[in-house]
Every structure is written in C-alpha cells, then in structure tokens.
Design a protein around this motif. Sequence first.
Motif, PDB file in Angstrom:
ATOM      1  N   SER B 337       0.826  -1.203   0.000  1.00  0.00           N
ATOM      2  CA  SER B 337       0.000   0.000   0.000  1.00  0.00           C
ATOM      3  C   SER B 337       0.859   1.251   0.000  1.00  0.00           C
ATOM      4  O   SER B 337       2.011   1.233   0.427  1.00  0.00           O
ATOM      5  N   GLN B 364      -4.167   0.288  -2.107  1.00  0.00           N
ATOM      6  CA  GLN B 364      -3.548  -0.985  -1.737  1.00  0.00           C
ATOM      7  C   GLN B 364      -3.866  -2.070  -2.743  1.00  0.00           C
ATOM      8  O   GLN B 364      -4.906  -2.034  -3.424  1.00  0.00           O
ATOM      9  N   SER B 365      -2.934  -3.002  -2.831  1.00  0.00           N
ATOM     10  CA  SER B 365      -3.167  -4.173  -3.681  1.00  0.00           C
ATOM     11  C   SER B 365      -3.771  -5.271  -2.812  1.00  0.00           C
ATOM     12  O   SER B 365      -3.727  -5.204  -1.588  1.00  0.00           O
ATOM     13  N   ALA B 366      -4.350  -6.298  -3.448  1.00  0.00           N
ATOM     14  CA  ALA B 366      -5.047  -7.347  -2.703  1.00  0.00           C
ATOM     15  C   ALA B 366      -4.068  -8.393  -2.177  1.00  0.00           C
ATOM     16  O   ALA B 366      -3.005  -8.623  -2.754  1.00  0.00           O
ATOM     17  N   ALA B 392      -8.228  -5.174  -3.227  1.00  0.00           N
ATOM     18  CA  ALA B 392      -7.561  -4.035  -3.852  1.00  0.00           C
ATOM     19  C   ALA B 392      -8.525  -2.861  -3.884  1.00  0.00           C
ATOM     20  O   ALA B 392      -9.660  -3.006  -4.326  1.00  0.00           O
ATOM     21  N   ARG B 430     -10.310  -3.970  -7.965  1.00  0.00           N
ATOM     22  CA  ARG B 430     -10.353  -5.183  -8.781  1.00  0.00           C
ATOM     23  C   ARG B 430     -11.735  -5.791  -8.622  1.00  0.00           C
ATOM     24  O   ARG B 430     -12.156  -6.095  -7.512  1.00  0.00           O
TER      25      ARG B 430
END
Lengths: 304, 458
Positions: B337, B364-366, B392, B430
């Motif tokens: 993140s 942030q990404s998952a 995400a 996403r």
Amino acid sequence: MGERPASEPAVTIERRGDGFLAACFAAMASPCELLLHDVDADRAGALGEIAAREAGRIEAKYSRYRDDSVVAAIHRSRGDPAGILVDPETASLLDFARECFALSEGAFDITSGVLRRAWRFDGSARVPEADAVAALLPLVGFAKLGWQAPRLLLPIGMELDFGGLGKEYAVDRVFQLIAAETQEPFLVNFGGDLRANRATPSGPWRIGVERPESERRAAMILGLERGALTTSGDARRYLLKQGRRYGHILDPRTGWPAPGSPRSVTVAAASCVEAGLLSTLAMLQGAAAEAFLAAQGATHWILR
Amino acid sequence: MQLTECERSPGASSDARVDRRRLVAASCALLSATAAHGQEATNAVSDALSNVWHFDTALAYYHENGRVRVIEPIVNFSTTLDDGRTFSGEAVFDSLSGSSPNGALPSNKPQTFASPSGASLSSAPTTYTTSSGQLVSEPARIYTVQPGALPADPHYQDQRIAVTGTWGLPLSRLTSASVGGTVSYERDFVSLSTNAGISRDFNQKNTTLSLTLTNEFDSVHPVGGAPVPASDYALFRKTGGKTKDGLGATFGITQVMNERWISELNLSVDRFHGYLNDPYKIISVIDPTGNTTGYLYEKRPDQRVRKSIYWENRAAWGRLSMDLSTRYFADDWGVHSDTVNLHVRWWNPGRDRFLEPDVRWYRQSAARFYLPWLDSTAPQIANASSDSRLGAFHAFTYGLKYGARNTDRYDHTTSEFSVRVEYYRQIVDRRPAAPGALQNLDLYPGLQAILVQVGYKF
C-alpha cells in the motif's frame, strides 16, 4: 509558611567585621550575599529571606535546566506557528534583550546559547571544528524570533538563554526589594555582580576583584559608594590550544571568542544589567576593550 | 565614586559604538516595569508549572454509510516529573454498533445467517457443547438478507476499552529510554503489548536516532467459539480460544533540516504468528450459474510479516504550517500500500485560531488469497478470505479542522478547542465478473464514511 519550596535557597547569617552582617545563600550557581550595616541578626535574616526568595524565583523561572521554567515552556513551543504568550516580566526581559541586540548590532544575543552545542569550556584543548560552529550560526539571531509582546515565536532548533542577563537582573531586582525595606547601607553581591545603595559610615564599600591565578598578586581593591559593578572574564572558563586562549564569551555573529580579549573587565554603572551588558560587550571588543569603554564614558578596570 | 542614576542619563560621546543613552533607557525600562509586576508574577509562575498534567480529550463519532457507527471518547495525558522522567498515557473507549458485512456475497435470493452467538441456522434456542465439555444454551439470533443486498450482521455490537502508559527516562543529556505497555479489552479479544525504546541525539541535537521494540500477545475468544478455518459454515465447527503473538521493531531518524523544516523517517518491521483469521467472516461458495451453494469460514495464513517506510516532513512559514507524510507498506500476504497525507494549517493574524484542511490518498493491492467468492467446482484452496480490507482498493479522505487556542499569559498553560470533520470514500479496484445470476448485482459497493471529532486540550 509550610515547607520551603525547592526554589528558595537556605540563608545563613555571618558576621563580617565591625557592624556588618552578611546573609548568605547559594543561587544561580554562585555564592550570593546581602551585606548589611547596622542591623540585628533577626532583621538580617528577614531581609536575607527576601533576597533568597527573589533570587530563587528568578533562577527557577529562567533556568535552562528545569522542566517547569518559563524557558522550558518557551522551548516546548518551538516551531509552533501560534507561538506562546509570555507573562509581563518575561516580556520586559525580551524587550530589553531585543534592545540590547539592536544597539550592540548583534553582539549581545540571548539566542546564542545553541553555540554551546559546539563549545565546551572545560580548560581543555577541545576547540571545535569551524564547520561545527558555522553550522549553528543559522540558529542564532534575535531577529529570527517572532517577538511582539506578549507573543513569542521560537523557530525550530533555536534556544533562548537568559544566562547572560539573569544574574545581573536578579541583583537589580533584589536591590529594589531591599531598598524598599531599609534605608541603612547595604550591598547585594551575586558571585561578583553587585550593587550598593550608599556608602557605609566608615566610607565606600571595598570591592576586591580577583586577578588571574597565574599572576599570584593580591586582588585589586575598588571603592564603591553606590551603583553597580560587574566583572566579565574568562579566569575559570576557557580552552587552551597551541598556546592560544579561547575565552568563554562568544561573539554570536561569528560563533568564536573575540581575539585579544582581556582576562577580565570590570565596569561600573547605575544598574547591574547596564554594567553587565557593557562588560560583556567590552570582552567582545578584544584588543579594543579599553577604547570601547572609554568611548562609553564608563568607569572601568581591565586586567590583561 | 558617584554613579549616575536612571533619571540623570550620562552624555555618551558621539563616536560610541553602543548608544549608551539607549542602554540606560532600556535598563531603566526593564527595572521599572518589573518592579511593578515582578511580585505579582511570582506566585503565578512557580505554582503553576511544577508537575503540570496536560490533557488532550476528544469525542469522535464515526459512521459508515449504512453500516457501523462508532462513538469513541479518548483521553490523553502527559506529565513531566521533577527528576526529568515523563509519564504519558491514553485511555480509549469504543462503542460500536450497527451492521457489519459478514463476508458473503449478495445473492438474487434471500440469504439467512446466524449471528456469531448462534449455534446453528435453526431458529430455536439450542444447546451445544464447548471444547471444555460445558453445556451452553443460547438463543440463536437469525437474520435474513434480502436479494441484492450485501450480507451484514445487523446485531453487531462491541465495546472496547484500551489503556496505554509510557514512561520516558532520561539517561544522559543526549540519551533517553522509554518503556510502555498497552492493555486492550473487548468481550472477545484481549491484547497485551509492551514496548521499550532508546533514543539518542547527535549532531548538536539536530539529529535524533531511535529504536523501539514491541512485543504483543493477543487472546482471541470469539462469541460462540473460534470457527475452524475453511470449515463449512452450516456445521458450526467451533473450538475454544485462540492466541496470536507479535514482535516488532521500529528504527527512526529525525533531522532538523533548518529552523523551518523538520524531517522524520521511520522503518518498521513486525511479525505476527498464530490465529490471524477474522472469526466472524465467511466466504460464499458460488456455482457456475451464480447460485450460492453454501459458505465457508475464511482461512488466512498463520503468519504475517509486515514492513513499512514512513517519511514525514513538517515545515512552517509564518502563519502557515504544513505536514506532508508518505508511507509505503508491504507484507508477505501480498498486500502493498501507498499513503500520501497532507495537512496545511493557517493561523489567523492573532495566532489563536486556525483552519486546517487535509487530504489523504491511499491505495492498496489485494492479498494473494483474497477472493470475493469461492467457485463450487474449483478444488479446495489453502487460504481464502473475502474480507474487503484485504482486497484491492483506493480511497480518499478530505477533512477540515477548526481550532481555537487560548494561552494563559501568567502560567503559560494553553488550552485548545477543535472540531474536525472528515469524509472518507473507498473505491474497489479489482472487480472480477461474477457468473450467471450475480452479474446484475452490485458486488463491490465500496464504502463511504464520515467522522466528526470534537477535541479539548488543556
């Protein structure tokens, strides 16, 4: 009365010669005394308490070493764009410091305490690197403060130090308090900064000024009827490197002691704060100290 | 020798480098001014400044759109003792209520769930046996979610009380140490943590280095027991309490850049081990036509290592001050993140009122095991969670704070009243397309929240 507050030094009474009593206490890292003529011990004790209480009050209020001092409160406000509101006494001291800064063209500066981060006056040869001193100069300068009574803005990294003013101010304050109590001759002496109200029946007050230890000569004796005497010098606080002596009075504009300073300068003036400023500035004149004081029309004694 | 008194100013020679007349006038002004008020200032200052306690109190109200509401009073206090030690502490009380998403996906049919205290999906009170062999009888609390709505437990309620204390111990002129601890208590969660740190000033106090170590131990005892991770929700396989523990270190460097600018860099790493699941989160199992065939309890790895870099710059120019911070975070779950946060504060000319807008951007990404749903035809997977906090997304926060400050001119105590309003918006990044009947439903509603905080410092 209750318990004695930490800021109130203990007073002892000593007999000094014919008809003199001294109320002695320790404050501001100095031996302090109130010399009184023609009073009894009880009266001397009561006046001594007044002096000690006032000295303790000023020391506690302006100490750099106490978390509960006004100086600590000011330092905690550092960087705060809202600044801090100061009490009227502190405001008067800041006004005085600003005036001294202006009329000495920056030679007297209560923000110069940060230079101590580079300089330690312990009699050693540890003279700081020029870079270390130069790095601190941006943090020195009364003009960088935001000061408009009663609000003070202290920028990040800067410090205030009333040490160059506090003892002289305390002598004058105690002098005023004692003068309101007695008409008899008295003299206030805080570690060599002193002020008297009038001559004793046997003549002027006799003041000894220490000579540097190396000279092995008796103290110089001055006579004082009334007014203030202060002595600035580096007899005890200096660095010695390659035969060169670095006194502890630093020029805030350069960060270095003035070359060719006298060992000590004693100046007479009406008040201690005035005499103290003149003696400090004279030290910074170096070789020109005598000419400087002569130009001021100030009575002075210089030891080299 | 007769010295001149104030009223009889000496004649200074014209070539003097210091204007003696000005000096005499300044000295007299100082001594006559203070003669008048020195005594009066005496008591006010010496009484008020020793062992002063500073308090910072706030009452916050946080509301997620259509979901949870939190009311949170906070009290912060700090003091410096005579010997230079400092003590500071904080007490927080949270009261949460409202509805909390349970992790399941919306459906085109009504869905029925049991609150965690329930033992099964039947509506009658039931008796079940806990791991310790005790017979427990509780009324089942059932809730039904309408088609298309995001499943959330409407009976969600929790209280939390947390107390923190920190001792600061000066070791020398340049070095200081600190030790502290936190206790946080909820009905189903108790957390104990301790920390110890050391900091030292260098470079004429323009640089400060610090190192802090923290150790945390948590005891998790969910209402109704801790579900067996990845087990079928309908079976209500629960065990007793679980624990997790954490160990962390933070290295910090603070540098005074100049009299207007201060910069701070922190590097942190920590590792948690143990039961890291959210015991109340489930995940929908969806068949290829979009029908929900059942639910599993989520399952997360039993270890998490987190690293972050935080860089903050504070600067002030006259009546304007600014605080710009940025943070990069990464963990071994695959979450990365970035955060950028800017606060700008304007003071009025009298410097007793300020206005402080702030804006925060977060992305942030998952986590690698984040899945909005499980495919009923896919083989069983090791870890899975549909907790949107592990998905995400990006988010914006816009805030505005107004403050009014009052300083007592005798004892230097300052009090400050403030009001802060913040708006938070989270957008899911996403959005895998769902099969069949789910295609027309809003599966990724995101989140909006407001925060109102009233504070008083004294």
